[in-house]
Design a protein around this motif. Sequence first.
Motif, mmCIF file in Angstrom:
data_model
loop_
_atom_site.group_PDB
_atom_site.id
_atom_site.type_symbol
_atom_site.label_atom_id
_atom_site.label_comp_id
_atom_site.label_asym_id
_atom_site.label_seq_id
_atom_site.Cartn_x
_atom_site.Cartn_y
_atom_site.Cartn_z
ATOM 1 N N ALA A 156 -5.995 16.785 -32.008
ATOM 2 C CA ALA A 156 -6.323 15.784 -33.095
ATOM 3 C C ALA A 156 -7.806 15.329 -32.885
ATOM 4 C CB ALA A 156 -5.552 14.485 -33.516
ATOM 5 N N LEU A 157 -8.130 15.159 -31.398
ATOM 6 C CA LEU A 157 -9.560 14.846 -31.136
ATOM 7 C C LEU A 157 -10.447 15.916 -31.388
ATOM 8 C CD1 LEU A 157 -8.875 13.189 -27.645
ATOM 9 C CD2 LEU A 157 -9.963 12.079 -29.629
ATOM 10 N N ALA A 183 -11.171 13.350 -34.855
ATOM 11 C CA ALA A 183 -10.582 12.174 -35.035
ATOM 12 C C ALA A 183 -10.969 11.189 -34.037
ATOM 13 C CB ALA A 183 -9.119 12.270 -35.572
ATOM 14 N N SER A 184 -11.159 9.902 -34.370
ATOM 15 C CA SER A 184 -11.485 8.817 -33.344
ATOM 16 C C SER A 184 -10.308 8.786 -32.472
ATOM 17 C CB SER A 184 -12.097 7.791 -34.016
ATOM 18 O OG SER A 184 -10.992 7.222 -34.795
ATOM 19 N N LYS A 185 -10.379 8.028 -31.303
ATOM 20 C CA LYS A 185 -9.366 7.810 -30.698
ATOM 21 C C LYS A 185 -8.303 6.865 -31.370
ATOM 22 C CE LYS A 185 -10.850 8.358 -26.031
ATOM 23 N NZ LYS A 185 -11.683 7.880 -24.735
ATOM 24 N N ARG A 245 -8.023 6.586 -34.662
ATOM 25 C CA ARG A 245 -7.044 7.158 -35.594
ATOM 26 C C ARG A 245 -6.181 8.328 -34.816
ATOM 27 N NH1 ARG A 245 -8.856 12.227 -39.204
ATOM 28 N NH2 ARG A 245 -7.069 12.359 -40.671
ATOM 29 N N VAL A 246 -6.446 8.836 -33.762
ATOM 30 C CA VAL A 246 -5.574 9.598 -33.053
ATOM 31 C C VAL A 246 -4.137 8.859 -32.597
ATOM 32 C CG1 VAL A 246 -4.938 10.864 -30.992
ATOM 33 C CG2 VAL A 246 -7.032 11.090 -32.250
ATOM 34 N N THR A 302 -2.252 7.583 -36.227
ATOM 35 C CA THR A 302 -1.693 8.804 -37.027
ATOM 36 C C THR A 302 -0.795 9.479 -36.088
ATOM 37 O OG1 THR A 302 -3.849 9.931 -36.691
ATOM 38 C CG2 THR A 302 -3.496 8.767 -38.527
ATOM 39 N N ILE A 303 -0.985 9.785 -34.961
ATOM 40 C CA ILE A 303 -0.368 10.691 -33.860
ATOM 41 C C ILE A 303 0.444 10.169 -32.761
ATOM 42 C CG2 ILE A 303 -0.632 12.675 -32.414
ATOM 43 C CD1 ILE A 303 -1.788 13.385 -35.080
#
Lengths: 204, 225
Positions: B121-122, B126-128, B130-131, B134-135
């Motif tokens: 994801a990174l 994606a920003s940390k 957001r990760v 969302t993850i």
Amino acid sequence: MLSLNIQKRLKNFTLQIQLKAVGEIVVLTGPSGAGKTTILNCIAGLSQPDSGQILLNGRSLFQEGKKPLPVNKRRIGYLFQDYALFPHMTVWGNIKYGMKNEQLTKDLMEVAGIAHLLQDYPQQISGGEKQRVALVRALATEPEALLLDEPFSSLDSQTKMECRNELLRLHALWNIPILLVTHDKEEAKMLGNRILQIENGRFL
Amino acid sequence: MDITPLLLSLKIASIATITVAFIGITAARVITRSSFPGKRVLESVLLLPLVLPPTVVGFGLLYLFGRNGPIGKLLLNLFDVQIVFTWVGAVIAAAVVAFPLMYQSAAASFSNYDRNIENAALTMGASKWRVFWTISFPLAWPGLLAGLVLTFARALGEFGATLMVAGFIPNRTETIPLAIYFAVESGETDTAVFWVISILIIGFLAILWLNWWSGRNILRFTNDQ
């Protein structure tokens, strides 16, 4: 152009790598523990070299003594060995996560033959399909370079051939530097414009 | 029947659970993702309330938050606030005793899936933050929820530390476990039985719901063809 000149102290040896790649597929091959994945991780920003520098199309990703560019700003696609698909998202959820351009992505999905899987979850599709989804997912972010860590190792020989051809087709369209790690000599010959043998952290 | 103990217990356990969830999840996330000297020692200290008798935890809290304790004195001087023998004291006691359950569940949940899923994801930009949302959080959620339910149940049942820090003050710090003890002490068996049955039902429903829910979720995540 991707260019790196890095040193990193590992447990049993020091990784010392110099490499320049323009729109070509460079295959890194060598025994386990030779430092292949570490090279990919340094380029992606998941681990940092001790010294040296990494440049991508004139942008500095890593420069000794400076703060390294964060992973999410590097614009480097990374296909992990086990694909690392998001298990709680559908195929489409996975692909659109970092997507830049929807039309381009849809074209990619057509080329890769995964357009019919969009509503499925990663647990519901085959290994070859997962591989294609991961590839499309990485390309949908429009990376400036692509890293593949033994991308075909868990596939049967038939699927392996199909996926390799697929990668060649996509590369012909995209023409970005690709670094591919593999153990497979035949695969290295088939895919690599250049094959680099690595042992104990150095190119032979 | 005066249901104040029920309301008080729910209030104290809820606030303690929310506090512990926030601190426990953050601590587990930060500590499991980093390596530093003394990490094992720090983790052991965080898990200590799990193996200590609650009276020892209560003693420690009484020492810290008492009128002459370092934190108690500070709060009294700065804000004119007293923690000991109030419902806030009961919240702190319940939170400290239940904390290890949340921390352990959260730490296990965050190491339960492939790290490369977050890394992927990174690399996709994606920003940390957001990760995480969302993850990491959705993937850890079944384990986090189990931790939340266990924390709530433990906080609801907390007795020893609560009694030492908050005392037994009817209508103010009288939680269900305390109400049971003091009802038996004073021979009010009917009251004791009522609260025993109440807490049995609450505990049973919580575990039953958790088992049903996690069973359903495990099915969803392992839906292999």
